[in-house]
Scaffold this active site. Structure first.
Site, PDB file in Angstrom:
ATOM      1  N   ASP A 179      -5.543 -18.070  -0.494  1.00 59.54           N
ATOM      2  CA  ASP A 179      -4.553 -17.453  -1.371  1.00 59.54           C
ATOM      3  C   ASP A 179      -5.251 -16.973  -2.641  1.00 59.54           C
ATOM      4  OD1 ASP A 179      -1.373 -17.363  -1.870  1.00 59.54           O
ATOM      5  OD2 ASP A 179      -2.413 -17.843  -3.746  1.00 59.54           O
ATOM      6  N   ASN A 187      -1.216  -8.520 -10.489  1.00 60.93           N
ATOM      7  CA  ASN A 187      -0.456  -7.308 -10.153  1.00 60.93           C
ATOM      8  C   ASN A 187       0.322  -6.793 -11.355  1.00 60.93           C
ATOM      9  OD1 ASN A 187      -0.667  -6.022  -7.707  1.00 60.93           O
ATOM     10  ND2 ASN A 187       0.674  -7.443  -6.630  1.00 60.93           N
ATOM     11  N   HIS A 192      -0.065  -2.388  -9.433  1.00 58.80           N
ATOM     12  CA  HIS A 192      -0.064  -2.639  -7.990  1.00 58.80           C
ATOM     13  C   HIS A 192      -1.218  -1.973  -7.259  1.00 58.80           C
ATOM     14  CE1 HIS A 192       3.638  -4.949  -7.382  1.00 58.80           C
ATOM     15  NE2 HIS A 192       4.031  -4.331  -8.504  1.00 58.80           N
ATOM     16  N   ASP A 196      -3.656  -3.841  -4.743  1.00 59.67           N
ATOM     17  CA  ASP A 196      -3.973  -3.420  -3.367  1.00 59.67           C
ATOM     18  C   ASP A 196      -5.480  -3.340  -3.161  1.00 59.67           C
ATOM     19  OD1 ASP A 196      -1.331  -3.271  -2.749  1.00 59.67           O
ATOM     20  OD2 ASP A 196      -1.199  -1.078  -2.706  1.00 59.67           O
ATOM     21  N   GLU A 223      -0.284 -12.143  -0.598  1.00 57.57           N
ATOM     22  CA  GLU A 223      -1.676 -12.300  -1.015  1.00 57.57           C
ATOM     23  C   GLU A 223      -2.342 -13.450  -0.266  1.00 57.57           C
ATOM     24  OE1 GLU A 223       1.005 -12.895  -2.819  1.00 57.57           O
ATOM     25  OE2 GLU A 223       0.709 -14.542  -4.243  1.00 57.57           O
TER      26      GLU A 223
END
Ligand SMILES: [Mg+2]
Length: 314
Positions: A179, A187, A192, A196, A223
């Site tokens: 994780d 984020n 974002h 990504d 994630e």
């Protein structure tokens, strides 16, 4: 290691009891770059398909023993072989036989004597459909953002590897959940698009480190990523997980707000088990998840691992 979309040459199985016909068809298709196999009768054909399913079958009807209709019926009634396109190639040129062949599920029906160009063209057409279907099937198993396997593919592999390990009785199976630390905050503060990009870079790092064919990194959701390490004991698996954690750190993905490091980091919870009939692989996932929780609660940017046997509590 899963290497994205695979493209291989098409394989064609030719079934005919007349050696002359087999020779003729092989010569005819020699310049088409197919992998050609031949079978001299129906029984042989069924065994050949079972052993190694071809992309397409050219099937004679009149043969001693199992005839082409029966072979077609058997292949179409088996889940593993029903999708292989069958083209009948036969001297039977009356509409009743053609109707019967197509009703049994053949994609095409060509009568002898045949035109070489017609056979070639129809093969190309049907093999193109096979290729397109294979591509779609592979795409359906990929996570579109990171282009590594998705949850659906992972579930299939987990089940396979669990059963394989169970059958062997002595091969440990290791799994881990990774994780990204403080990813939601990352984020929010970085945007974002950056989020990504980070997920893509982490997925790539995992894939590079997992070098054995059966090792798998998959997107587990959000994630979270999943690591599947068949035939790997705790020491080996922990080493791989630690390697991934360090390499993600070495990506040095800038994250000014991070409270642990100034880079994006990951926490990994893993577990190793010797599968036994009393437990399921879901317990493996639960153990890995519990260790991930511990890793998060003890400061993040670390690997926590344990192994377990059926009935044993850590
Ligand atoms: Mg024949």
């Amino acid at each position: 290691m899963f290497s994205g979309i695979q493209d291989t040459s098409s394989s064609v199985l030719i079934v005919d009891d007349a050696p002359d016909n087999l020779d003729l068809l092989q010569r005819l298709l020699a310049d088409e770059a197919y992998e050609i196999r031949v079978a001299p009768n129906g029984e042989f054909a069924l065994r050949a398909v079972e052993a190694n399913p071809p992309d397409l079958i050219l099937l004679d009807i009149h043969m001693p023993g199992l005839d082409g209709f029966e072979v077609c019926k058997l292949l179409k009634s088996n889940d593993r072989t029903r999708d292989i396109p069958i083209i009948f190639l036969t001297a039977l040129n009356n509409p009743e036989d053609e109707g019967r062949g197509l009703t049994l599920g053949a994609v095409d029906y060509i009568t002898k004597p045949f035109q070489a160009e017609i056979i070639k063209a129809r093969l190309r057409t049907h093999l193109k459909y096979v290729h397109q279907r294979n591509l779609l099937e592979q795409l359906a198993k990929l996570d579109p953002l990171t282009e590594i396997p998705n949850r659906r593919f992972l579930d299939e592999q987990l089940e396979n590897e669990w059963s394989r390990s169970l059958r062997s009785g002595s091969r440990p199976l290791s799994v881990a959940i990774l994780d990204v630390d403080f990813f939601k905050k990352y984020n929010d503060s970085m945007g974002h698009l950056m989020g990504d990009k980070a997920l893509i870079a982490i997925a790539r790092t995992m894939t590079q480190i997992l070098s054995r064919p059966a090792d798998l990194a998959a997107r587990f959701g959000g994630e979270e990523f999943f690591i599947l390490l068949p035939d790997t004991d705790q020491a080996g698996a922990e080493m791989i997980a630690e390697h991934i954690r360090k390499e993600v750190g070495a990506l040095a993905i800038a994250y000014p707000d991070a409270s642990v490091t100034h880079h994006l980091s990951v926490s990994i919870g893993g577990t190793t088990a010797l599968p036994s009939p009393g437990i399921g692989y879901n317990e493996l996932i639960e153990r890995a998840d519990a260790n991930l929780y511990k890793a998060k609660n003890s400061g993040r940017n670390r690997v926590i691992w344990s192994s377990f046997l059926a009935g044993e509590d850590e």
